[in-house]
Enzyme design. Structure first.
Site, short mmCIF file in Angstrom:
data_model
loop_
_atom_site.label_atom_id
_atom_site.label_comp_id
_atom_site.label_asym_id
_atom_site.label_seq_id
_atom_site.Cartn_x
_atom_site.Cartn_y
_atom_site.Cartn_z
N SER A 1 16.91 -30.03 3.44
CA SER A 1 17.83 -29.15 4.18
C SER A 1 17.69 -29.21 5.70
CB SER A 1 17.67 -27.71 3.71
OG SER A 1 18.28 -27.54 2.45
N LYS B 1 20.75 -29.95 7.73
CA LYS B 1 21.71 -28.96 8.21
C LYS B 1 21.66 -28.77 9.72
CE LYS B 1 21.71 -26.87 3.68
NZ LYS B 1 20.92 -26.07 2.74
N SER C 1 20.00 -21.32 4.53
CA SER C 1 20.07 -22.71 4.06
C SER C 1 21.07 -22.87 2.92
CB SER C 1 18.69 -23.20 3.62
OG SER C 1 18.63 -24.60 3.59
#
Length: 398
Positions: free
Chosen positions: A57, A60, A112
């Site tokens: 993640s 991102k 997230s």
């Protein structure tokens, strides 16, 4: 005028600077790690910095950067059927539900949320595939040349990878965005949802915001394939550092703290040249005076904390041909910095003063006066010769 290059070497020190830390480098379990100075981009610590890794993640960070570069914060995203069926962490958007882009970015970076990542990708790129192309272009613009992104959330894909160094470069650019910095430094945030029953209180997954003094972001990540991943940033005594850890087997919070502590304690930031200070005076072709050379910006560099601040990297000036007239602020060359390993950076140099072109009239007037004097001299000489001849003839006749 024929072009030429004048190279002027100037040295701050007689001792060559070696980029080695004052204290032993820390050991971490992460398979790849980097510590980078946020201000300069200088790398202070590496462990397998170019090893291709799954970013999970932490992807991102780039997703948010691309959205911020292409979508207005007041716009709205709408959840499609693909969005609501996205796997992994989520805020459980309902099909057809809308969110303000600003709120969506908070959900992306604090909770997230993979479903929000997909919604933002559809908004900015029209589709996940289109958005991935935008991500890869943006990554290259950040200097990340050994990465490839296939989706906006970081779920496992063989073609989705980055390196610790590339991720640090991407993060450095993202941290240059005011709204991004504001989001990743936020511990909790309430967003507006369609229903009061929907999750609206967001809690940042980055535990360093609570645990590490001076923490200012940025993003966590985890999948079975990627293991623990973390990009952390902190500020101390005016310095800001980024720490990237990929593929950690545990203790990522402590390891990030160790890396940040190392960067802050083992190095200090010094200003090698200051914007606007005169570094030399240089000739100007057909100019009435010399031109001052001034760096267009300051140049900062980290040196080992136990080194004498005067034992700095060497620098030299590369001067372009300069012909009058010269306007103040005109580019006239570069200040180039280097150490034993090679060039470490350069700064543009501009004219600190204007220089007018030398007038031709003094030359013309001088030539004209000299010609007149020469002519007058010849006339006097000729008159003298004629006078002598007449006296000579008179003497002979007498």
């Amino acid at each position: 005028m024929r072009l030429f290059l004048a190279m002027v070497s100037v040295f701050f020190a007689t001792v060559v600077f070696f980029c080695t830390a004052a204290r032993a480098e820390p050991e971490v379990s992460a398979k790849a790690a980097v510590v980078m100075d946020l201000k300069t981009g200088q790398v202070l610590y590496t462990k397998e910095p170019s090893k291709r890794m799954y970013p999970a993640s932490t992807t991102k960070i780039l997703t948010a950067l691309v959205v911020l570069q292409n979508v207005r914060l007041e716009d709205r995203v709408k959840a499609s059927s693909k969005v609501v069926n996205t796997e992994g962490s989520a805020i459980w958007l309902k099909e057809g539900e809308e969110l303000a882009v600003s709120d969506a970015l908070y959900a992306l970076l604090l909770n997230s949320a993979n479903d929000v990542a997909e919604a933002l990708a559809e908004k900015a790129g029209g589709s996940g595939e289109g958005f991935a192309e935008m991500m890869n272009r943006a990554a290259k613009a950040c200097g990340a040349t050994d990465s490839n992104f296939k989706n906006p959330h970081g779920l496992p894909d063989e073609g989705h990878y980055t390196t610790a160094l590339d991720l640090a470069k991407i993060t450095r650019v993202a941290m240059g965005n005011r709204f991004f910095r504001e989001i990743v430094a936020t511990k909790t945030k309430n967003i507006t949802r369609t229903s009061q029953e929907d999750l609206s209180l967001l809690i940042n997954t980055n535990k360093l915001l609570w645990r590490y003094e001076g923490a200012i972001g940025v993003k966590t990540g985890y999948t079975i394939e990627a293991r623990q991943c973390l990009v952390a940033a902190a500020e101390r005594n005016g310095r800001q550092l980024i720490a990237v850890l990929l593929g950690s087997e545990g203790g990522v919070w402590n390891e990030a703290a160790v890396l940040l502590d190392y960067g802050f304690s083992a190095y200090r930031l010094v200003e090698l040249v200051k914007a606007g200070e005169v570094v030399g005076h240089f000739p100007v072709d057909k100019g009435v005076s010399l031109v001052e050379g001034k760096p267009s910006r300051s140049f900062w560099y980290n040196i080992p904390a136990d080194k004498d601040p005067f034992l700095l990297p060497k620098w030299r000036l590369k001067i372009e041909p300069v012909a009058a007239p010269v306007a103040q602020g005109k580019y006239i060359g570069e200040v180039i910095f280097s150490n034993e390993q090679g060039e470490i950076g350069r700064v543009g140099m501009v004219a600190g003063n204007s220089v007018a072109k030398r007038s031709l009239w003094p030359v013309v007037s001088t030539v004209f006066i000299a010609a007149c004097l020469a002519f007058l001299g010849l006339k006097i000489l000729a008159a003298g010769v004629r006078s002598r001849r007449r006296r000579s003839l008179s003497f002979r006749r007498g």
